[in-house]
Design a protein around this motif. Structure first.
Motif, PDB file in Angstrom:
ATOM      1  N   ALA A 149       7.483 -21.077  16.352  1.00 60.48           N
ATOM      2  CA  ALA A 149       8.343 -22.022  15.631  1.00 60.48           C
ATOM      3  C   ALA A 149       8.579 -21.546  14.198  1.00 60.48           C
ATOM      4  CB  ALA A 149       7.714 -23.412  15.636  1.00 60.48           C
ATOM      5  N   THR A 150       7.518 -21.121  13.535  1.00 61.42           N
ATOM      6  CA  THR A 150       7.633 -20.608  12.166  1.00 61.42           C
ATOM      7  C   THR A 150       8.537 -19.393  12.153  1.00 61.42           C
ATOM      8  OG1 THR A 150       5.426 -21.409  11.616  1.00 61.42           O
ATOM      9  CG2 THR A 150       6.332 -19.694  10.201  1.00 61.42           C
ATOM     10  N   SER A 151       8.337 -18.516  13.112  1.00 62.47           N
ATOM     11  CA  SER A 151       9.127 -17.299  13.216  1.00 62.47           C
ATOM     12  C   SER A 151      10.616 -17.620  13.404  1.00 62.47           C
ATOM     13  CB  SER A 151       8.614 -16.454  14.381  1.00 62.47           C
ATOM     14  OG  SER A 151       9.337 -15.284  14.492  1.00 62.47           O
ATOM     15  N   GLU A 152      10.904 -18.611  14.236  1.00 67.79           N
ATOM     16  CA  GLU A 152      12.297 -18.992  14.496  1.00 67.79           C
ATOM     17  C   GLU A 152      12.971 -19.590  13.263  1.00 67.79           C
ATOM     18  OE1 GLU A 152      12.373 -21.450  18.004  1.00 67.79           O
ATOM     19  OE2 GLU A 152      11.720 -19.803  19.284  1.00 67.79           O
ATOM     20  N   VAL A 153      12.208 -20.319  12.455  1.00 69.43           N
ATOM     21  CA  VAL A 153      12.769 -20.899  11.230  1.00 69.43           C
ATOM     22  C   VAL A 153      12.902 -19.816  10.158  1.00 69.43           C
ATOM     23  CG1 VAL A 153      12.376 -22.560   9.361  1.00 69.43           C
ATOM     24  CG2 VAL A 153      11.881 -23.207  11.718  1.00 69.43           C
ATOM     25  N   ALA A 154      11.936 -18.893  10.094  1.00 73.20           N
ATOM     26  CA  ALA A 154      11.923 -17.857   9.062  1.00 73.20           C
ATOM     27  C   ALA A 154      13.001 -16.794   9.300  1.00 73.20           C
ATOM     28  CB  ALA A 154      10.544 -17.198   8.993  1.00 73.20           C
ATOM     29  N   ALA A 155      13.286 -16.488  10.560  1.00 71.74           N
ATOM     30  CA  ALA A 155      14.201 -15.386  10.898  1.00 71.74           C
ATOM     31  C   ALA A 155      15.576 -15.484  10.231  1.00 71.74           C
ATOM     32  CB  ALA A 155      14.341 -15.256  12.411  1.00 71.74           C
ATOM     33  N   PRO A 156      16.278 -16.620  10.317  1.00 72.08           N
ATOM     34  CA  PRO A 156      17.613 -16.668   9.696  1.00 72.08           C
ATOM     35  C   PRO A 156      17.566 -16.489   8.174  1.00 72.08           C
ATOM     36  CG  PRO A 156      17.178 -18.683  10.969  1.00 72.08           C
ATOM     37  CD  PRO A 156      15.966 -17.829  11.051  1.00 72.08           C
ATOM     38  N   LEU A 207       7.488 -21.710   3.605  1.00 70.14           N
ATOM     39  CA  LEU A 207       7.630 -20.594   4.546  1.00 70.14           C
ATOM     40  C   LEU A 207       7.889 -19.261   3.840  1.00 70.14           C
ATOM     41  CD1 LEU A 207       9.917 -22.309   7.211  1.00 70.14           C
ATOM     42  CD2 LEU A 207       7.522 -21.675   7.488  1.00 70.14           C
ATOM     43  N   VAL A 208       7.712 -19.225   2.517  1.00 71.48           N
ATOM     44  CA  VAL A 208       8.060 -18.016   1.762  1.00 71.48           C
ATOM     45  C   VAL A 208       7.324 -16.791   2.291  1.00 71.48           C
ATOM     46  CG1 VAL A 208       6.370 -18.303  -0.118  1.00 71.48           C
ATOM     47  CG2 VAL A 208       8.509 -17.073  -0.526  1.00 71.48           C
ATOM     48  N   GLU A 209       6.055 -16.932   2.651  1.00 69.41           N
ATOM     49  CA  GLU A 209       5.302 -15.765   3.126  1.00 69.41           C
ATOM     50  C   GLU A 209       5.848 -15.226   4.449  1.00 69.41           C
ATOM     51  OE1 GLU A 209       0.678 -14.282   3.365  1.00 69.41           O
ATOM     52  OE2 GLU A 209       1.097 -16.370   2.860  1.00 69.41           O
ATOM     53  N   PRO A 210       5.978 -16.062   5.495  1.00 69.32           N
ATOM     54  CA  PRO A 210       6.551 -15.528   6.736  1.00 69.32           C
ATOM     55  C   PRO A 210       7.990 -15.023   6.579  1.00 69.32           C
ATOM     56  CG  PRO A 210       6.036 -17.876   6.981  1.00 69.32           C
ATOM     57  CD  PRO A 210       5.502 -17.434   5.665  1.00 69.32           C
ATOM     58  N   ILE A 211       8.772 -15.670   5.729  1.00 71.51           N
ATOM     59  CA  ILE A 211      10.157 -15.231   5.523  1.00 71.51           C
ATOM     60  C   ILE A 211      10.175 -13.833   4.887  1.00 71.51           C
ATOM     61  CG2 ILE A 211      12.261 -15.624   4.162  1.00 71.51           C
ATOM     62  CD1 ILE A 211      11.755 -18.674   4.599  1.00 71.51           C
ATOM     63  N   LEU A 212       9.395 -13.648   3.828  1.00 74.63           N
ATOM     64  CA  LEU A 212       9.398 -12.352   3.146  1.00 74.63           C
ATOM     65  C   LEU A 212       8.777 -11.257   4.019  1.00 74.63           C
ATOM     66  CD1 LEU A 212       8.629 -13.271  -0.588  1.00 74.63           C
ATOM     67  CD2 LEU A 212      10.834 -12.814   0.519  1.00 74.63           C
ATOM     68  N   LEU A 214      14.755 -17.554  -3.683  1.00 76.01           N
ATOM     69  CA  LEU A 214      13.511 -18.341  -3.733  1.00 76.01           C
ATOM     70  C   LEU A 214      13.788 -19.764  -4.225  1.00 76.01           C
ATOM     71  CD1 LEU A 214      11.040 -15.644  -5.102  1.00 76.01           C
ATOM     72  CD2 LEU A 214      11.236 -16.487  -2.759  1.00 76.01           C
ATOM     73  N   LEU A 215      14.693 -19.914  -5.166  1.00 77.34           N
ATOM     74  CA  LEU A 215      15.050 -21.252  -5.660  1.00 77.34           C
ATOM     75  C   LEU A 215      15.754 -22.050  -4.556  1.00 77.34           C
ATOM     76  CD1 LEU A 215      16.222 -20.409  -9.303  1.00 77.34           C
ATOM     77  CD2 LEU A 215      13.966 -21.194  -8.523  1.00 77.34           C
ATOM     78  N   LEU A 216      16.565 -21.366  -3.746  1.00 75.68           N
ATOM     79  CA  LEU A 216      17.216 -22.012  -2.603  1.00 75.68           C
ATOM     80  C   LEU A 216      16.165 -22.508  -1.599  1.00 75.68           C
ATOM     81  CD1 LEU A 216      19.931 -22.564  -0.971  1.00 75.68           C
ATOM     82  CD2 LEU A 216      19.351 -20.462   0.233  1.00 75.68           C
ATOM     83  N   LEU A 217      15.117 -21.708  -1.381  1.00 71.88           N
ATOM     84  CA  LEU A 217      14.045 -22.131  -0.474  1.00 71.88           C
ATOM     85  C   LEU A 217      13.387 -23.415  -0.978  1.00 71.88           C
ATOM     86  CD1 LEU A 217      12.234 -18.790   0.520  1.00 71.88           C
ATOM     87  CD2 LEU A 217      13.884 -20.110   1.854  1.00 71.88           C
ATOM     88  N   VAL A 218      13.251 -23.550  -2.296  1.00 76.91           N
ATOM     89  CA  VAL A 218      12.697 -24.788  -2.867  1.00 76.91           C
ATOM     90  C   VAL A 218      13.662 -25.938  -2.582  1.00 76.91           C
ATOM     91  CG1 VAL A 218      12.041 -25.995  -4.993  1.00 76.91           C
ATOM     92  CG2 VAL A 218      11.378 -23.595  -4.672  1.00 76.91           C
ATOM     93  N   ASP A 219      14.962 -25.725  -2.847  1.00 74.31           N
ATOM     94  CA  ASP A 219      15.975 -26.777  -2.631  1.00 74.31           C
ATOM     95  C   ASP A 219      16.016 -27.237  -1.175  1.00 74.31           C
ATOM     96  OD1 ASP A 219      16.757 -26.875  -5.287  1.00 74.31           O
ATOM     97  OD2 ASP A 219      18.416 -25.448  -5.001  1.00 74.31           O
ATOM     98  N   LYS A 220      15.832 -26.296  -0.248  1.00 72.73           N
ATOM     99  CA  LYS A 220      15.916 -26.617   1.184  1.00 72.73           C
ATOM    100  C   LYS A 220      14.564 -27.040   1.773  1.00 72.73           C
ATOM    101  CE  LYS A 220      20.231 -25.318   1.896  1.00 72.73           C
ATOM    102  NZ  LYS A 220      21.250 -26.273   2.251  1.00 72.73           N
TER     103      LYS A 220
END
Length: 181
Positions: free
Chosen positions: A4-11, A91-96, A80-86
């Motif tokens: 689930a984390t992977s699916e959210v992080a991928a896009p 999920l910053v670690e799995p995304i990066l 990164l600021l967009l990730l905060v807004d959303k």
């Protein structure tokens, strides 16, 4: 990382890669991602703060701006600021990490995770890098190193699902298995 984390992080990872490619800053963005991941790994407080759902979004943005400094490329800061807004900064670690993986794929680079009994010298790192490059036929090799004194000596190298155990502990274990001890 869960599916689930992977699916959210991928896009998000894919979007960051697209932005970096369009601005011709893949290497720079990848380096900043690497530095940011290292900082999160070293600073449990930073990681806890960014993943805390109760922490104020503006405070998180302030910390990100402070950590990145003024010299950081605008794409990474805005991302990164967009990730905060959303509400996805947790999920910053799995995304990066996924972004780094996509960059390695793009550049035909492999990741070798190296665990050694003691910190490796630059010369030893280069030797490991060359050996992994010969084994994998990759254009380049990224090393991720860590220290585990329980190995006694030697190294364990993991490339994807392949593990090369050249540690003293591994050799002793193999000898004990052969002797049936």
């Amino acid at each position: 990382m869960s599916t689930a984390t992977s699916e959210v992080a991928a896009p998000y990872a894919q979007a960051l890669l697209s932005i970096a490619k369009s601005k011709d800053s893949v290497d720079e963005t990848s380096q900043i991602a690497s530095d940011f991941l290292a900082l999160i790994k070293e600073s449990e407080g930073l990681s806890d703060f960014l993943t805390n759902p109760i922490a104020n979004a503006d405070a998180k943005k302030g910390v990100i701006n402070q950590v990145l400094g003024d010299e950081t490329n605008a794409q990474m800061r805005n991302f990164l600021l967009l990730l905060v807004d959303k509400d996805r900064i947790y999920l910053v670690e799995p995304i990066l990490k996924q972004f780094q993986s996509q960059v390695r794929e793009l550049k035909q680079t492999v990741l070798a995770e190296v665990i050694s009994a003691v910190e490796l010298s630059d010369e030893q790192r280069e030797t490991v890098r060359q050996k992994v490059q010969r084994i994998t036929q990759a254009k380049a090799v990224d090393l991720e190193t860590s220290v585990d004194p329980d190995l006694i000596g030697g190294v364990i190298i993991q490339i994807g699902s392949q593990v090369l155990d050249a540690s003293l502990r591994g050799q002793l274990r193999r000898i004990s298995l052969q002797l049936g001890v």
